[in-house]
Design a protein around this motif. Sequence first.
Motif, mmCIF file in Angstrom:
data_model
loop_
_atom_site.group_PDB
_atom_site.id
_atom_site.type_symbol
_atom_site.label_atom_id
_atom_site.label_comp_id
_atom_site.label_asym_id
_atom_site.label_seq_id
_atom_site.Cartn_x
_atom_site.Cartn_y
_atom_site.Cartn_z
ATOM 1 N N HIS A 1 -9.680 -60.487 -20.072
ATOM 2 C CA HIS A 1 -10.522 -61.147 -21.068
ATOM 3 C C HIS A 1 -9.840 -62.401 -21.618
ATOM 4 O O HIS A 1 -10.422 -63.110 -22.429
ATOM 5 C CB HIS A 1 -10.815 -60.189 -22.232
ATOM 6 N N ASP A 2 -8.623 -62.649 -21.172
ATOM 7 C CA ASP A 2 -7.817 -63.758 -21.681
ATOM 8 C C ASP A 2 -8.108 -65.017 -20.856
ATOM 9 O O ASP A 2 -7.554 -65.222 -19.784
ATOM 10 C CB ASP A 2 -6.339 -63.367 -21.578
ATOM 11 N N LEU A 3 -8.970 -65.874 -21.379
ATOM 12 C CA LEU A 3 -9.349 -67.082 -20.644
ATOM 13 C C LEU A 3 -8.163 -68.009 -20.376
ATOM 14 O O LEU A 3 -8.031 -68.527 -19.254
ATOM 15 C CB LEU A 3 -10.453 -67.840 -21.381
ATOM 16 N N THR B 1 -7.248 -69.173 -16.568
ATOM 17 C CA THR B 1 -7.224 -70.569 -16.126
ATOM 18 C C THR B 1 -5.808 -71.036 -15.818
ATOM 19 O O THR B 1 -5.606 -71.982 -15.051
ATOM 20 C CB THR B 1 -7.855 -71.485 -17.187
ATOM 21 N N GLY B 2 -4.807 -70.363 -16.401
ATOM 22 C CA GLY B 2 -3.421 -70.769 -16.180
ATOM 23 C C GLY B 2 -2.811 -70.207 -14.920
ATOM 24 O O GLY B 2 -1.905 -70.817 -14.344
ATOM 25 N N VAL B 3 -3.288 -69.033 -14.458
ATOM 26 C CA VAL B 3 -2.634 -68.368 -13.335
ATOM 27 C C VAL B 3 -3.527 -68.241 -12.099
ATOM 28 O O VAL B 3 -3.019 -68.083 -10.988
ATOM 29 C CB VAL B 3 -2.130 -66.967 -13.771
ATOM 30 N N CYS B 4 -4.842 -68.330 -12.265
ATOM 31 C CA CYS B 4 -5.759 -68.062 -11.147
ATOM 32 C C CYS B 4 -6.093 -69.333 -10.362
ATOM 33 O O CYS B 4 -6.261 -70.410 -10.938
ATOM 34 C CB CYS B 4 -7.065 -67.438 -11.657
ATOM 35 N N ASP B 5 -6.198 -69.178 -9.040
ATOM 36 C CA ASP B 5 -6.642 -70.272 -8.175
ATOM 37 C C ASP B 5 -8.154 -70.390 -8.175
ATOM 38 O O ASP B 5 -8.704 -71.482 -8.012
ATOM 39 C CB ASP B 5 -6.166 -70.034 -6.736
#
Length: 256
Positions: free
Chosen positions: A209-211, A215-219
Amino acid sequence: MTAALELQGIDQHYGYVRALDGIDIAVRPGEVLGLLGDNGAGKSSLLKVMSGAHQPTNGTILVHGTPHRFSGPSDATHAGIQMVYQDLALVDAQDIATNLTIGREILRRGPLGWLGFVDHKAQRKRAATELERLGVRTAPVTRPVEMLSGGQRQVVALARAATRVTGEHHGVLLLDEPTAALGYEQTRQVQALIRRMAADGVACVLVTHDLPLATGVCDRIAVLNRGRKVADVPTSDTNGDELVGWITGARPSMYT
């Protein structure tokens, strides 16, 4: 590139309730896929299908291009899929080395090994080597898990799964809210470990749930809403406002 894990046309019915409706989703080796959605969107149901905990009502599961039918979590494990649950499933009274090697214990040589005696020295050495390879420096491998902080415990759980999905045939790591109870610095630790595993060729699916984490770790990020996939985009091609719109239903699905 062939997907490490691909789901095609996945339906999941619980009586008259349709938890998943025609889900198509894939994650490639070395990719971190974020799976977002509000409560009840179908994220947990999809993870259970991926991990073999639930069998889909309809649809196909492919691992490295080969169709699989999971009758339970052990089938998914044998196919190279590891799940890290929110409760971590660690043995608090045992040390880090023992937790890392659960299920693949090193037995002593000779008659003692035949009787099932564990070679603790060899296990500690292997655990230290695996943690070093992953770039993990939490605490001495002889420290009991019950003495670790929340962030250290999470890293140990991730490292245990990582040791089972790395190697010649890169596996798939499923992460269910890995930073839900962690602070800022601990979250950064976990984020760095996820990226290191992806760099090693592991395919990661991250439910959160942590946007900012997503956005910081996902491709790439996929969004579920009421059991349907409404978005699947590279992280660089979207933003927080768009993601919140898909999550809440204020933004139209990409597939309608």
